[in-house]
Scaffold this motif. Structure first.
Motif, mmCIF file in Angstrom:
data_model
loop_
_atom_site.group_PDB
_atom_site.id
_atom_site.type_symbol
_atom_site.label_atom_id
_atom_site.label_comp_id
_atom_site.label_asym_id
_atom_site.label_seq_id
_atom_site.Cartn_x
_atom_site.Cartn_y
_atom_site.Cartn_z
ATOM 1 N N ASP A 1 0.831 -1.206 0.000
ATOM 2 C CA ASP A 1 0.000 0.000 0.000
ATOM 3 C C ASP A 1 0.866 1.258 0.000
ATOM 4 O OD1 ASP A 1 -2.671 1.496 0.750
ATOM 5 O OD2 ASP A 1 -1.206 2.097 2.261
ATOM 6 N N ARG A 2 1.878 1.297 0.844
ATOM 7 C CA ARG A 2 2.757 2.466 0.900
ATOM 8 C C ARG A 2 3.605 2.597 -0.362
ATOM 9 N NH1 ARG A 2 0.888 1.370 5.431
ATOM 10 N NH2 ARG A 2 0.978 2.673 7.294
ATOM 11 N N CYS A 3 3.978 1.473 -0.930
ATOM 12 C CA CYS A 3 4.743 1.508 -2.181
ATOM 13 C C CYS A 3 3.940 2.163 -3.301
ATOM 14 C CB CYS A 3 5.153 0.086 -2.557
ATOM 15 S SG CYS A 3 6.172 -0.020 -4.041
ATOM 16 N N ILE A 4 2.676 1.769 -3.418
ATOM 17 C CA ILE A 4 1.813 2.366 -4.447
ATOM 18 C C ILE A 4 1.573 3.838 -4.156
ATOM 19 C CG2 ILE A 4 -0.461 2.286 -5.544
ATOM 20 C CD1 ILE A 4 1.355 -0.056 -6.246
ATOM 21 N N ALA A 5 1.330 4.171 -2.868
ATOM 22 C CA ALA A 5 1.024 5.553 -2.498
ATOM 23 C C ALA A 5 2.186 6.499 -2.792
ATOM 24 C CB ALA A 5 0.662 5.618 -1.018
ATOM 25 N N ILE A 6 3.418 6.025 -2.641
ATOM 26 C CA ILE A 6 4.590 6.886 -2.833
ATOM 27 C C ILE A 6 5.132 6.803 -4.252
ATOM 28 C CG2 ILE A 6 6.990 7.243 -2.117
ATOM 29 C CD1 ILE A 6 6.136 6.396 0.705
ATOM 30 N N CYS A 7 5.174 5.606 -4.827
ATOM 31 C CA CYS A 7 5.766 5.431 -6.162
ATOM 32 C C CYS A 7 4.803 5.788 -7.294
ATOM 33 C CB CYS A 7 6.241 3.982 -6.335
ATOM 34 S SG CYS A 7 7.519 3.490 -5.169
ATOM 35 N N PRO B 1 1.374 7.630 -6.930
ATOM 36 C CA PRO B 1 0.232 8.196 -6.204
ATOM 37 C C PRO B 1 -0.979 8.524 -7.076
ATOM 38 C CG PRO B 1 1.993 9.809 -6.422
ATOM 39 C CD PRO B 1 2.548 8.504 -6.893
ATOM 40 N N LEU B 2 -0.748 8.902 -8.325
ATOM 41 C CA LEU B 2 -1.866 9.287 -9.194
ATOM 42 C C LEU B 2 -2.746 8.098 -9.578
ATOM 43 C CD1 LEU B 2 -0.081 11.842 -11.555
ATOM 44 C CD2 LEU B 2 -1.422 12.296 -9.498
ATOM 45 N N ARG B 3 -2.193 6.899 -9.514
ATOM 46 C CA ARG B 3 -2.968 5.704 -9.864
ATOM 47 C C ARG B 3 -3.340 4.866 -8.640
ATOM 48 N NH1 ARG B 3 -0.320 1.959 -13.896
ATOM 49 N NH2 ARG B 3 -2.433 1.110 -13.840
ATOM 50 N N THR C 1 -5.827 4.964 -6.373
ATOM 51 C CA THR C 1 -7.210 4.486 -6.244
ATOM 52 C C THR C 1 -7.584 3.489 -7.333
ATOM 53 O OG1 THR C 1 -7.949 6.460 -7.462
ATOM 54 C CG2 THR C 1 -8.023 6.552 -5.051
ATOM 55 N N SER C 2 -6.972 3.608 -8.509
ATOM 56 C CA SER C 2 -7.299 2.662 -9.581
ATOM 57 C C SER C 2 -6.602 1.319 -9.373
ATOM 58 C CB SER C 2 -6.909 3.255 -10.947
ATOM 59 O OG SER C 2 -5.507 3.507 -10.995
ATOM 60 N N ILE C 3 -5.387 1.354 -8.822
ATOM 61 C CA ILE C 3 -4.672 0.098 -8.566
ATOM 62 C C ILE C 3 -5.271 -0.620 -7.361
ATOM 63 C CG2 ILE C 3 -2.450 -0.908 -7.884
ATOM 64 C CD1 ILE C 3 -1.088 1.335 -9.469
ATOM 65 N N LEU C 4 -5.437 0.109 -6.254
ATOM 66 C CA LEU C 4 -5.993 -0.495 -5.033
ATOM 67 C C LEU C 4 -7.490 -0.216 -4.951
ATOM 68 C CD1 LEU C 4 -3.209 0.173 -2.379
ATOM 69 C CD2 LEU C 4 -3.796 -1.975 -3.499
#
Length: 216
Positions: free
Chosen positions: A21-27, A29-31, A33-36
């Motif tokens: 979750d933190r990896c997606i949020a930082i790496c 961030p624009l996607r 909500t679509s990824i998770l």
């Protein structure tokens, strides 16, 4: 035995999910909500539960094949797998090997996944120009890193001493296992809540009320 070890495996998998979750949020961030999406989160949750059940289920199923001494009292404070297996006078190599495999699949695999996530996180953070952005990104991960250390350090020590620490006193085995089971859930609310403004505001209100009451 089943519930203790399966919930422990699930807790480890939750830490992996939080790192992702933190990896997606930082790496990315624009996607985020679509990824998770809600569907993906539900699938991650289901995978965590299924993995915990599937890995641990053979442990209690392998116990009845063993021949035990007349005593059914384990030298432990809860129904830990290796503590039960050591009561047997039959060949316990299969149980010992499977327990070690589960420990490696849970701890080693999950730690590798977490390490990979944080490698991507730190690489993304170093590409940021602003020092404030660096601080904000790392501050987001600080609580999670503390929880990882609290959860995995006692687990690794407990697993290794059970299998290889033949000269380690029994009370050390018990204390390490108890720390692994009890300390992380006790400290998690403190680690995650220490930076929450609402919690500090509540604590200050309680302290100030008691001070006023004491002064009066």
């Amino acid at each position: 035995m089943f519930f203790i070890h399966s919930f422990s495996a699930m807790r480890s998998a939750v830490l992996v999910a939080m790192a992702f979750d933190r990896c997606i949020a930082i790496c990315n961030p624009l996607r985020y909500t679509s990824i998770l999406s809600n569907k993906i989160i539900a699938e991650i949750g289901a995978t965590i539960v299924v993995r915990g059940v599937a890995l641990v289920m053979p442990m209690p199923l392998l116990i009845p094949r063993l021949k035990f001494y007349s005593s059914n009292v384990i030298s432990h404070s809860y129904c830990e797998h290796m503590a039960v297996v050591k009561l047997a006078y039959a060949d316990i190599r299969i149980n010992n090997l499977y327990g070690l495999v589960v420990a490696l699949l849970v701890s080693a695999f999950d730690l590798v996944c977490i390490a990979l996530s944080y490698f991507l996180i730190f690489r993304a953070v170093l590409r940021l120009q602003s020092k404030e952005a660096h601080y904000k990104a790392l501050n987001t991960c600080a609580a999670h890193i503390c929880v990882i250390l609290i959860a995995y350090v006692p687990f690794l020590f407990s697993s290794l001493t059970h299998r290889f620490g033949h000269n380690v006193p029994l009370y050390i085995h018990i204390l390490l296992a108890d720390f692994y089971l009890l300390i992380p859930p006790m400290l998690n609310p403190i680690v995650y809540g220490v930076k929450t403004k609402e919690i500090w505001d509540g604590i200050l209100k309680i302290v100030l009320k008691r001070k006023v009451h004491f002064d009066n």
